[in-house]
Design a protein around this motif. Structure first.
Motif, PDB file in Angstrom:
ATOM      1  N   UNK A  20       0.836  -1.208   0.000  1.00  0.00           N
ATOM      2  CA  UNK A  20       0.000   0.000   0.000  1.00  0.00           C
ATOM      3  C   UNK A  20       0.865   1.250   0.000  1.00  0.00           C
ATOM      4  N   UNK A  21       1.917   1.284   0.837  1.00  0.00           N
ATOM      5  CA  UNK A  21       2.814   2.437   0.852  1.00  0.00           C
ATOM      6  C   UNK A  21       3.457   2.655  -0.510  1.00  0.00           C
ATOM      7  N   UNK A  22       3.937   1.598  -1.129  1.00  0.00           N
ATOM      8  CA  UNK A  22       4.603   1.709  -2.425  1.00  0.00           C
ATOM      9  C   UNK A  22       3.634   2.211  -3.491  1.00  0.00           C
ATOM     10  N   UNK A  23       2.422   1.672  -3.513  1.00  0.00           N
ATOM     11  CA  UNK A  23       1.448   2.098  -4.522  1.00  0.00           C
ATOM     12  C   UNK A  23       0.995   3.539  -4.317  1.00  0.00           C
ATOM     13  N   UNK A  24       0.765   3.938  -3.079  1.00  0.00           N
ATOM     14  CA  UNK A  24       0.386   5.330  -2.819  1.00  0.00           C
ATOM     15  C   UNK A  24       1.511   6.279  -3.184  1.00  0.00           C
ATOM     16  N   UNK A  25       2.752   5.896  -2.875  1.00  0.00           N
ATOM     17  CA  UNK A  25       3.891   6.731  -3.240  1.00  0.00           C
ATOM     18  C   UNK A  25       3.956   6.886  -4.762  1.00  0.00           C
ATOM     19  N   UNK A  26       3.798   5.799  -5.450  1.00  0.00           N
ATOM     20  CA  UNK A  26       3.836   5.856  -6.913  1.00  0.00           C
ATOM     21  C   UNK A  26       2.711   6.756  -7.441  1.00  0.00           C
ATOM     22  N   UNK A  27       1.520   6.627  -6.878  1.00  0.00           N
ATOM     23  CA  UNK A  27       0.383   7.434  -7.318  1.00  0.00           C
ATOM     24  C   UNK A  27       0.635   8.919  -7.086  1.00  0.00           C
ATOM     25  N   UNK A  28       1.084   9.296  -5.895  1.00  0.00           N
ATOM     26  CA  UNK A  28       1.290  10.707  -5.586  1.00  0.00           C
ATOM     27  C   UNK A  28       2.431  11.319  -6.377  1.00  0.00           C
TER      28      UNK A  28
END
Length: 126
Positions: A20-28
């Motif tokens: 979740x952290x990795x995907x949110x970082x990628x999204x932002x």
């Protein structure tokens, strides 16, 4: 619940949190119509044209995006590149404010390299 089942459950929860952290970082940090690299190129091009107000606007856009995603980057990356990128973004902002074209050129290239290196491990495509 057995110890083995409890261990696997906790491991699965931790894996979901990390993903979740990795995907949110990628999204932002990669969200929107252009990437950080494109925005740095725009800053450099506006500076070359002596359009410092447009360069400042794009720089402010980069700063807003970084403020949203930098906490996630700090959580997923505990390396010196994160700190160096923070400092370098501040230096770039100062260079744009003082209309220092050579420094803007150097810092935009440097920031693209730092950002790509920082994010390369967080990209789900790599």
């Amino acid at each position: 619940m057995t110890h083995k089942r409890m261990t696997w459950s906790l491991a699965a929860i931790l894996a979901v949190i990390a993903l979740t952290f990795v995907l949110y970082q990628y999204y932002y940090l990669h969200g929107g119509p252009s990437s950080f690299g494109d925005k740095f190129a725009l800053i450099r091009e506006y500076a070359k044209l002596s359009d410092w107000s447009s360069s400042q606007k794009v720089g402010d856009s980069v700063k807003r995006i970084w403020k949203k995603g930098h906490a996630l980057a700090a959580i997923t990356h505990t390396d010196p590149q994160y700190s160096v990128l923070n400092i370098s973004l501040t230096e770039l902002q100062r260079a744009v404010e003082t209309c220092n074209l050579p420094k803007v050129g150097k810092l935009t290239s440097y920031n693209v390299l730092l950002f790509d290196q920082l994010i390369s491990t967080a990209s789900p495509n790599k």
